[in-house]
Design a protein around this motif. Structure first.
Motif, mmCIF file in Angstrom:
data_model
loop_
_atom_site.group_PDB
_atom_site.id
_atom_site.type_symbol
_atom_site.label_atom_id
_atom_site.label_comp_id
_atom_site.label_asym_id
_atom_site.label_seq_id
_atom_site.Cartn_x
_atom_site.Cartn_y
_atom_site.Cartn_z
ATOM 1 N N ALA A 294 0.829 -1.203 0.000
ATOM 2 C CA ALA A 294 0.000 0.000 0.000
ATOM 3 C C ALA A 294 0.864 1.253 0.000
ATOM 4 O O ALA A 294 0.625 2.194 -0.771
ATOM 5 C CB ALA A 294 -0.928 0.005 1.219
ATOM 6 N N ALA A 295 1.877 1.281 0.862
ATOM 7 C CA ALA A 295 2.753 2.450 0.936
ATOM 8 C C ALA A 295 3.506 2.659 -0.372
ATOM 9 O O ALA A 295 3.574 3.774 -0.896
ATOM 10 C CB ALA A 295 3.734 2.292 2.097
ATOM 11 N N GLU A 296 4.061 1.583 -0.924
ATOM 12 C CA GLU A 296 4.822 1.714 -2.164
ATOM 13 C C GLU A 296 3.935 2.111 -3.332
ATOM 14 O O GLU A 296 4.277 2.974 -4.148
ATOM 15 C CB GLU A 296 5.541 0.397 -2.479
ATOM 16 C CG GLU A 296 6.486 0.449 -3.660
ATOM 17 C CD GLU A 296 5.793 0.272 -5.000
ATOM 18 O OE1 GLU A 296 6.155 0.994 -5.954
ATOM 19 O OE2 GLU A 296 4.868 -0.575 -5.089
ATOM 20 N N GLY A 297 2.753 1.505 -3.420
ATOM 21 C CA GLY A 297 1.841 1.838 -4.509
ATOM 22 C C GLY A 297 1.426 3.286 -4.488
ATOM 23 O O GLY A 297 1.329 3.936 -5.538
ATOM 24 N N PHE A 298 1.203 3.824 -3.292
ATOM 25 C CA PHE A 298 0.806 5.231 -3.197
ATOM 26 C C PHE A 298 1.979 6.158 -3.504
ATOM 27 O O PHE A 298 1.845 7.114 -4.272
ATOM 28 C CB PHE A 298 0.263 5.531 -1.799
ATOM 29 C CG PHE A 298 -0.160 6.958 -1.643
ATOM 30 C CD1 PHE A 298 -1.399 7.391 -2.085
ATOM 31 C CD2 PHE A 298 0.702 7.884 -1.093
ATOM 32 C CE1 PHE A 298 -1.772 8.715 -1.977
ATOM 33 C CE2 PHE A 298 0.339 9.220 -0.972
ATOM 34 C CZ PHE A 298 -0.898 9.635 -1.417
ATOM 35 N N ILE A 299 3.123 5.884 -2.906
ATOM 36 C CA ILE A 299 4.295 6.741 -3.128
ATOM 37 C C ILE A 299 4.689 6.731 -4.603
ATOM 38 O O ILE A 299 5.107 7.766 -5.145
ATOM 39 C CB ILE A 299 5.446 6.301 -2.208
ATOM 40 C CG1 ILE A 299 5.133 6.724 -0.765
ATOM 41 C CG2 ILE A 299 6.784 6.875 -2.667
ATOM 42 C CD1 ILE A 299 6.104 6.203 0.275
ATOM 43 N N ARG A 300 4.522 5.606 -5.272
ATOM 44 C CA ARG A 300 4.830 5.551 -6.702
ATOM 45 C C ARG A 300 3.942 6.516 -7.495
ATOM 46 O O ARG A 300 4.386 7.135 -8.457
ATOM 47 C CB ARG A 300 4.670 4.124 -7.233
ATOM 48 C CG ARG A 300 4.935 3.998 -8.704
ATOM 49 C CD ARG A 300 5.212 2.562 -9.145
ATOM 50 N NE ARG A 300 4.774 1.557 -8.222
ATOM 51 C CZ ARG A 300 3.666 0.817 -8.380
ATOM 52 N NH1 ARG A 300 2.893 0.992 -9.425
ATOM 53 N NH2 ARG A 300 3.362 -0.111 -7.492
ATOM 54 N N GLN A 301 2.696 6.659 -7.084
ATOM 55 C CA GLN A 301 1.817 7.599 -7.780
ATOM 56 C C GLN A 301 2.296 9.041 -7.629
ATOM 57 O O GLN A 301 2.115 9.849 -8.538
ATOM 58 C CB GLN A 301 0.381 7.473 -7.255
ATOM 59 C CG GLN A 301 -0.312 6.197 -7.686
ATOM 60 C CD GLN A 301 -1.807 6.242 -7.460
ATOM 61 O OE1 GLN A 301 -2.364 7.254 -7.051
ATOM 62 N NE2 GLN A 301 -2.487 5.140 -7.734
ATOM 63 N N ILE A 302 2.927 9.356 -6.494
ATOM 64 C CA ILE A 302 3.340 10.747 -6.245
ATOM 65 C C ILE A 302 4.715 11.032 -6.847
ATOM 66 O O ILE A 302 4.858 11.892 -7.721
ATOM 67 C CB ILE A 302 3.357 11.043 -4.732
ATOM 68 C CG1 ILE A 302 1.990 10.734 -4.093
ATOM 69 C CG2 ILE A 302 3.739 12.514 -4.493
ATOM 70 C CD1 ILE A 302 0.845 11.537 -4.647
ATOM 71 N N ILE A 303 5.746 10.315 -6.403
ATOM 72 C CA ILE A 303 7.100 10.648 -6.883
ATOM 73 C C ILE A 303 7.414 9.977 -8.211
ATOM 74 O O ILE A 303 8.362 10.369 -8.890
ATOM 75 C CB ILE A 303 8.184 10.287 -5.844
ATOM 76 C CG1 ILE A 303 8.322 8.771 -5.670
ATOM 77 C CG2 ILE A 303 7.902 10.976 -4.517
ATOM 78 C CD1 ILE A 303 9.546 8.359 -4.886
#
Length: 507
Positions: A294-303
């Protein structure tokens, strides 16, 4: 020397470049609500209301902090109703001929500022984590620009989810753990709602009186200042982030938000910063409150994706949004503006867009975008629609997502293949097909899912372009193995459907 410091409606950050370079003791902050921006495309009423309300509150906060603010309200009788006109009006009032601005995220606005008969200094927008020059240097000499490789560089640069020089968890991407269908859950947490205060109510009344655009202004539940945006971020991380990865591609009837963050409007107008958002998500993972997928999937959308598409927008320039390599020129069908349709997935996505100014990325990409691409709709009209109807849509982020990823009108700058699918994908990722007037399992016939017919029609129209694409070759082999009579019927029925669409019939 006194300067005018221009702050736009999507630049509501205390650390915006122009404010950081300004002198509070002498410079004048200029902010303006103008019809010219409100009708540049027919923006959704909630989008206009969010921006105007947030502008008013941001201006008040600057004034309370000691800044001199020259603020133009939409209903000011002296308002010229254009951004350039208001800058010139303030220049005349103050006798100031020097303007300091932060680079806008729309080529039209950049051109307007550069054309002013004043000394205009435009500073880079350093709210983004990858400066335009850095992205250009990364892109130079590459045969293709792929987000995954850019994302890995951004992970290394920011240190987010890194274990030394290795990705946390031993891999860069946890997509194999994500993208599951969602199930109905009456206990699923909903996004935090914000009751309109007096400032918001005043703006909503003004918007309802001035803008007869597609979309409902009320109910309006968005945060309109930084405190509210921070509360929305905290609510997401606490209540929905743990399920974000699993459900990020799912669609459920009557569940427009699922486990999505719904904070992109706040990021895109400046109430939140990308690093503070990502650090908050990373901290939740480090504390064991959310799984790494969940954390990686979200951070990938931002950075990853957010920074990537902004880099594409800057690199490709003003002509990018007009690209149409597939030669699609069909008019945008009326169902995008609310005309009734029997397609449940389209009705759900467009209905919630009308009511909420919001749909999540899969609804935009694999429902409304997929249908437009399969039907051969003019990408310029698709681009304007997305820019108009979504509360988080600004050219720098919307154009690459639409022209590039959704419509493949850029010929592969953003994606290596067009994002097209038959009804099977929508059936797998949603519950829409069960209540649809069409049958997703039917490949031909009166009730065949339009996505099934149009999928093959699209592939055949563009066979010369895509047959050699390694990611699409299998579908052409599948087509070639079908009975010739069946293939002819599919194409005939697709053509008949498109004629009905062109005639304005309800489909």
């Amino acid at each position: 020397m006194v300067r005018l410091v221009l702050v736009l409606g999507d630049q509501l950050s205390r650390d915006i470049a122009a404010l950081k370079a300004a002198d509070k003791a002498r410079d004048v902050v200029v902010m303006a609500e103008v019809m010219g921006e409100g009708i540049s495309v027919p923006h959704h009423p909630q989008k206009i209301a969010l921006i105007l309300t947030a502008m008013r509150k941001f201006a008040a906060a600057l004034a309370a902090d000691g800044w001199r603010v020259a603020y133009s309200r939409l209903d000011d009788p002296d308002n010229s109703q254009t951004l350039s006109g208001e800058v010139l009006r303030r220049a005349t009032e103050t006798g100031v001929s020097s303007v300091l601005a932060t680079r806008p995220g729309e080529w039209r606005v950049i051109a307007d500022l550069e054309a002013l008969p004043l000394a205009v200094t435009i500073l880079p927008d350093d709210r983004f984590l990858c400066p335009e020059a850095e992205f250009a240097a990364w892109a130079e000499g590459r045969k293709s620009l792929r987000m995954e490789f850019f994302y890995r560089e951004m992970r290394r640069k920011t240190g987010l989810l890194m274990d030394g020089d290795k990705p946390a968890g031993g891999q860069w991407n946890f997509d194999h753990d994500n993208r599951k269908p969602a199930k109905a859950d009456l206990l699923r947490p909903r996004p935090l709602r914000f009751a309109p205060d007096a400032v918001t109510e005043e703006v909503l009344a003004l918007v309802e009186a001035r803008f007869a655009h597609f979309g409902k202004a009320r109910p309006f539940h968005w945060a309109t200042d930084r405190a509210g945006a921070l509360a929305a971020l905290d609510d997401f991380v606490t209540n929905r982030l743990p399920r974000f990865g699993d459900e990020q591609d799912a669609m459920l009837t009557g569940e427009p938000f699922l486990s999505h963050a719904v904070i992109s409007p706040y990021l895109n107008i400046g109430l939140l910063g990308p690093m503070e958002v990502c650090r908050t998500v990373e901290a939740a993972w480090q504390a064991g409150r959310v799984p790494i997928n969940a954390a990686e999937g979200f951070i990938r959308q931002i950075i990853g994706w957010r920074e990537f598409v902004r880099g594409i927008w800057a690199l490709q320039g003003p002509e990018y949004a007009a690209r149409n390599v597939l030669g699609h020129y069909r008019a945008l069908p009326g169902l995008y503006w609310g005309k009734p349709t029997g397609m449940s997935c389209m009705a759900a996505a467009i209905g919630q867009t009308r009511d909420l100014a919001y749909a999540h990325h899969i609804q935009r990409l694999m429902v409304t975008g997929n249908f437009a691409l399969l039907a051969g709709v003019d990408p310029a009209q698709v681009h304007e629609w997305y820019l108009s109807v979504y509360i988080d849509a600004f050219e720098w982020v919307e154009a690459p997502n639409t022209v590039g990823m959704s419509q493949f009108a850029d010929g592969g700058v953003v994606g290596s293949k067009p994002y097209v699918s038959s009804g099977a994908y929508i059936d797998r990722m949603s519950d829409h097909c069960g209540g649809c007037q069409y049958r997703v399992k039917d490949k031909v016939g009166e009730r065949a899912c339009p996505f099934n017919l149009l999928y093959w029609d699209f592939l055949m129209r563009h066979r010369a372009r895509f047959e050699g694409n390694p990611r699409m070759a299998q579908m052409y082999r599948t087509w070639d193995k079908m009975d010739q009579g069946h293939r002819a019927r599919v194409l005939h029925e697709a053509s008949r459907f498109l004629r009905r669409l062109d005639a304005g019939e309800a489909v």
